[in-house]
Design an enzyme around this catalytic site. Structure first.
Site, PDB file in Angstrom:
ATOM      1  N   GLY C  29       4.818  54.376   2.945  1.00 24.21           N
ATOM      2  CA  GLY C  29       5.629  53.334   3.483  1.00 24.21           C
ATOM      3  C   GLY C  29       7.100  53.427   3.129  1.00 24.21           C
ATOM      4  N   CYS C 241     -10.206  48.255  33.464  1.00 26.06           N
ATOM      5  CA  CYS C 241      -9.428  49.172  34.131  1.00 26.06           C
ATOM      6  C   CYS C 241      -9.757  49.550  35.555  1.00 26.06           C
ATOM      7  CB  CYS C 241      -9.514  50.752  33.489  1.00 26.06           C
ATOM      8  SG  CYS C 241      -8.575  52.049  34.357  1.00 26.06           S
ATOM      9  N   CYS C 244     -11.188  53.333  35.871  1.00 32.49           N
ATOM     10  CA  CYS C 244     -12.509  53.895  35.206  1.00 32.49           C
ATOM     11  C   CYS C 244     -13.244  52.694  34.974  1.00 32.49           C
ATOM     12  CB  CYS C 244     -12.006  54.692  34.032  1.00 32.49           C
ATOM     13  SG  CYS C 244     -11.285  53.802  32.590  1.00 32.49           S
ATOM     14  N   CYS C 264      -5.967  52.017  32.073  1.00 28.08           N
ATOM     15  CA  CYS C 264      -5.882  52.350  30.573  1.00 28.08           C
ATOM     16  C   CYS C 264      -4.570  53.046  30.105  1.00 28.08           C
ATOM     17  CB  CYS C 264      -6.964  53.317  30.328  1.00 28.08           C
ATOM     18  SG  CYS C 264      -8.779  53.031  30.830  1.00 28.08           S
ATOM     19  N   CYS C 270      -9.145  57.363  29.750  1.00 29.32           N
ATOM     20  CA  CYS C 270      -9.550  56.796  31.012  1.00 29.32           C
ATOM     21  C   CYS C 270     -10.288  58.085  31.970  1.00 29.32           C
ATOM     22  CB  CYS C 270      -8.261  56.642  31.798  1.00 29.32           C
ATOM     23  SG  CYS C 270      -8.501  55.617  33.371  1.00 29.32           S
TER      24      CYS C 270
HETATM   25 ZN   LIG Z   1      -9.211  53.835  32.771  1.00 24.33          ZN
END
Ligand SMILES: [Zn+2]
Ligand SMILES: Nc1ncnc2c1ncn2[C@@H]1O[C@H](COP(=O)(O)OP(=O)(O)OP(=O)(O)O)[C@@H](O)[C@H]1O
Ligand SMILES: Nc1ncnc2c1ncn2[C@@H]1O[C@H](COP(=O)(O)OP(=O)(O)OP(=O)(O)O)[C@@H](O)[C@H]1O
Ligand SMILES: [Mg+2]
Ligand SMILES: [Mg+2]
Ligand SMILES: [Zn+2]
Lengths: 257, 278, 280
Positions: C29, C241, C244, C264, C270
């Site tokens: 960090g 989605c 898909c 997606c 996807c």
């Molecule tokens: Zn998708």
């Protein structure tokens, strides 16, 4: 009658123990602004006061009475001498040499000063002004205000004035508020600079009664009074300041309240 | 002892090594004749106990602000020691906070001490709301519960006699006096043990000034913390403080009970200072 | 584009960048400066991430590059083409197959291999998380050293009191290993919990700002949030989605006249999901 010092349980037998021992104090002011002129405030002052006693300082104007009280309170620094304060726990502190912080502690609980003039912030009511020193010792606001009201009543301040700033009061009223403020919180030693100076007969009488009550509780006082009659009424001893200082016993005529 | 300052000095410029000895009140100067360094603070020692209120007075340039900034560690000291509230190092020796680890210093600055500046831009973040400014210190002191932070901020807004509905307003939308109040709320929100105030009411209306001083006094009595307040106004010093420190040319010329300083000043400079207001 | 050295950057420069990377990994960090080189892409187009990738890539590595979850965007394609050209390494769109994934604005949906062998390289526009609250770089440094993030918390406080929650939608500040707070690059809040205790080595490069920082595998990554408040990520409940049918992933929202459409954000996910549902 009101109870000024609830937390104190002084008894009569205790009243003969010494509370303050002033030894050969002297105050010389050096005025740097005036070619370092030296002004003697007082010199060769020695006296002691017992618990429950009132010592009256007398002497002509300018002889150094107020200055002595201020020196005990450390508002003035003495040039020489000792001021031994005997605390209730039997320890002894020299008010001349102890630290500022120690003085602040003593001022909170052990040494009080009723000055000639009221010094408070504007916008504070008479009741609040009187209660404040008690609040500072940890007493609840409500109880403090209650005791303040009793004390003001006793000193003859009209109730309609309680919630007004005392800076608008008459001289005599201001003085009584000042006294109430000076005595409300339990202290062992109280310094009084002309507490009855601008009071009428009746008001003075109330103040003297209050002082007598305080003595009964074992509180020691050092006061400046101009009036011989008043001294006779409340003082146990007088200390006359002249060029040659004398401490002579005084037969006090005490009246019962 | 809450605060103990020992032999603290601050020199601006490359010191010749004799600056401290050649300046100060007895020499009547704060600028070193050898190397022209400015000795803003010259070997100052002082203490403050719990609940004590110290006032610092002195002429312009005498080092008052510098002294506060050194204590708050806004600037670094040239030499000297400061002890705070019995803090010790890992060998149990009194810890000179001027030599403390950064984490200790930020804890002291975020939690244990607070500074209130004359200029509200120094004490407030103008990008944050009034509540945000207060929240910053509550968060800095370790709180991570939103409701507690919000309640704390609201409580302090109320305590400085401000409408709580103004909590989400930004500093620029407040008057100068209100900004100082918000600074006070912010400063006190971490429950500090020591509050440092540098001319907190200078430049404000007299009536506003008085109210703010009342508020400070009231909160001090109610909450209980020590204060060191710098002011050129002896009225402020008289009303607010127990002990007064008088400074000149970076040195401490007089230290005493405030009533003593005002009624029986010892040092010529203090006498001049006091007589000039009478 | 011609270069005589493997992976475009000369060995000295690589050494220097790797040294910065080592320091960054050792101090999770913490922001480490490095001497950013000129790259054949404009600064602000991922030169920081690119230099990290080029300094650590080996011949046996398999590279995936995405931009906002998409392997086929122009930026992703340009960077991938450039790297494969100067290194000859194999490229892939398959998250599980890749050993180095350079990304802008997303973390791939697929879980990473638990063997700590994958490396995620983020492209970072503004590495210093404190710039929004403290412009002075010296003070920023000191604040990091003291873990003093009160000012960031104030932003969170103000959003919470004025809007009910943080208004930060991306670049949400994260606390690494309970010490440094860092900027996670402009990834959505959805990806923040996925950085926590992740098996991948996460490297962050800002080319214009010449800064590098890192999160080693299995490191604690916590978004700044109040104890009595939830960290809320983007909510897509009830949404799937359009292409898909996947649910519970991060979606790109496309606004058309016909209404809002969701796809997606991770195109590889996807594709795979579509394949699977077609197969069954
Ligand atoms: Zn998708
Ligand atoms: N702060 C001071 N600075 C210089 N001289 C002072 C100071 N206070 C008192 N004095 C001087 O000390 C002497 C004693 O004054 P003090 O006020 O104690 O007299 P007093 O006995 O109380 O008089 P009175 O009865 O008039 O009140 C006077 O000569 C006075 O001028
Ligand atoms: N950054 C600096 N560089 C050089 N000299 C400085 C610096 N800051 C302060 N000084 C000097 O240090 C001295 C003390 O300054 P300081 O601000 O403490 O005075 P002060 O007592 O607060 O005065 P004022 O009443 O005017 O606010 C001054 O001579 C000042 O010029
Ligand atoms: Mg007198
Ligand atoms: Mg100043
Ligand atoms: Zn010098």
């Amino acid at each position: 009658m009101i109870n000024i010092s609830e937390t104190k349980t002084k008894t009569k037998t205790e009243t003969k123990t010494k509370i303050i021992d002033v030894q050969k104090i002297e105050k010389v002011f050096t005025l740097h602004e005036r070619n370092s002129t030296q002004v003697t405030g007082f010199s060769d002052v020695s006296f002691s006061v017992n618990r429950g006693d009132l010592l009256a300082l007398t002497g002509v104007s300018g002889v150094g009475k107020s200055s002595i009280l201020k020196a005990i309170y450390r508002t003035y620094l003495v040039s020489s001498g000792e001021i031994l304060f005997h605390r209730s726990d039997k320890s002894v502190v020299d008010l001349v040499t102890c630290s500022e912080s120690q003085i602040l502690q003593l001022r909170k609980r052990e040494i009080g000063f009723v000055t000639q003039f009221l010094k408070i912030l504007p916008r504070v009511s008479a009741l609040q002004a009187v209660a404040a020193p008690l609040v500072e010792t940890g007493v609840s606001e409500q109880d403090s205000l209650y005791q303040a009201a009793n004390l003001l009543n006793m000193l003859g301040i009209r109730e309609e004035l309680f919630n007004i700033s005392p800076l608008t009061f008459s001289g005599g009223e201001q003085q009584r508020v000042n006294i109430a403020r000076g005595v409300i919180a339990p202290k062992d030693l109280i310094l009084l600079d002309e507490p009855t100076a601008s009071l009428d007969e009746q008001s003075s009488d109330r103040v003297l009664t209050l002082l007598a009550d305080m003595k009964e509780k074992g509180i020691a006082m050092i006061g400046i009074f101009h009036d011989r009659k008043k001294i006779e009424r409340v003082a146990d001893k007088t200390y006359e300041i002249t060029r040659k200082n004398t401490e002579k016993p005084f037969q006090a005529i005490r009246e019962v309240a | 002892m809450l605060l103990e300052v020992q032999d603290l000095s601050k020199i601006y410029g490359n010191s010749c090594g004799s600056c401290l000895a050649l300046t100060g009140e007895e020499h009547g100067r704060a600028i070193c004749p050898e190397c022209a360094s400015v000795v803003a603070i010259n070997s100052i020692s002082l203490t403050a106990r719990k609940n004590e209120i110290l006032g610092i007075v002195g002429e312009s340039g005498s080092g008052k602000s510098t002294l506060l900034q050194l204590i708050y560690q806004d600037i670094t000291a040239s030499c000297g020691k400061i002890f705070f509230n019995g803090l010790t190092d890992d060998r149990n020796q009194p810890l000179n906070i001027l030599k403390a680890m950064p984490a200790t210093v930020s804890h002291l600055r975020n939690k244990e001490m607070s500074m209130i500046y004359q200029n509200p831009h120094l004490g407030l973040n103008f990008l944050f709301s009034a509540g945000g400014n207060i929240a910053q210190r509550i968060i800095g002191a370790g709180e991570r519960n939103y409701e507690k932070i919000r309640k704390g901020a609201l409580g302090f807004i109320d305590r400085i006699d401000m409408e709580t509905s103004r909590i989400d307003d930004y500093p620029e939308n407040f008057s100068g006096g209100q900004q100082q109040r918000i600074q006070i709320a912010k400063a006190l929100s971490s429950s500090p043990k020591l509050l440092l105030l540098d001319e907190p009411t200078t430049g404000l209306d007299v009536s506003v000034q008085a109210k703010i001083l009342d508020l400070i006094k009231e909160l001090q009595q109610e909450i209980g913390f020590s204060m060191i307040i710098v002011s050129h106004d002896l009225g402020v010093i008289n009303h607010l403080t127990d002990i007064t420190v008088v400074m000149k040319h970076g040195t401490l010329v007089e230290y005493g009970l405030t009533d003593q300083i005002l009624e029986d000043p010892q040092h010529p400079y203090t006498q001049l200072l006091v007589s000039s207001i009478l | 584009m011609n270069s005589t050295t493997f992976a475009f950057i000369d060995e000295d420069a690589k050494k220097e960048i790797r040294r910065s990377l080592l320091k960054a990994v050792a101090l999770p960090g913490y922001i480490v400066p490095f001497a950013s080189r000129e790259m054949p892409v404009a600064r602000g187009w991922g030169t920081g991430g690119l230099q990290i990738t080029l300094s650590i890539i080996l011949e046996r590595d398999v590279l995936k590059v995405i931009d906002q979850g998409c392997d086929a965007s122009v930026n992703a394609v340009n960077i991938r083409d450039f790297i494969t050209e100067v290194t000859g390494v194999k490229e892939t769109v398959n998250t599980s197959e890749a050993s180095i994934i350079q990304t802008r604005h997303r973390i791939p949906e697929h879980e990473f291999a638990k063997d700590e062998k994958q490396i995620l390289v983020f492209q970072v526009p503004t590495p210093e998380v404190l710039t929004t609250v403290e412009p002075d770089t010296a003070k920023q440094k000191q604040m990091h050293a003291n873990s003093d993030y009160a000012k960031l918390w104030v932003l969170l406080y103000e959003d919470t009191s004025q809007y009910g929650d943080s208004r930060i939608s991306n670049r949400y500040p994260v606390l690494i290993n309970d010490h440094y707070v860092m900027d996670p690059s402009p990834i959505p809040k959805y990806d923040i919990p996925r950085m926590d205790n992740s098996p991948v080595l996460q490297l962050f490069g800002a080319g214009r700002e010449k800064r590098i920082y890192a999160i080693p595998p299995y490191t604690s990554v916590k978004p700044l949030k109040f104890d009595d408040r939830e960290f809320k990520v983007e909510s897509f409940s009830g949404i799937s989605c359009e292409r898909c049918g996947a649910q519970n992933v991060f979606f790109d929202e496309v606004r058309r006249e016909t209404g809002n459409h969701y796809f997606c954000s991770d195109t590889e996910y996807c594709d795979q999901h579509l394949e699977k549902s077609n197969a069954s």
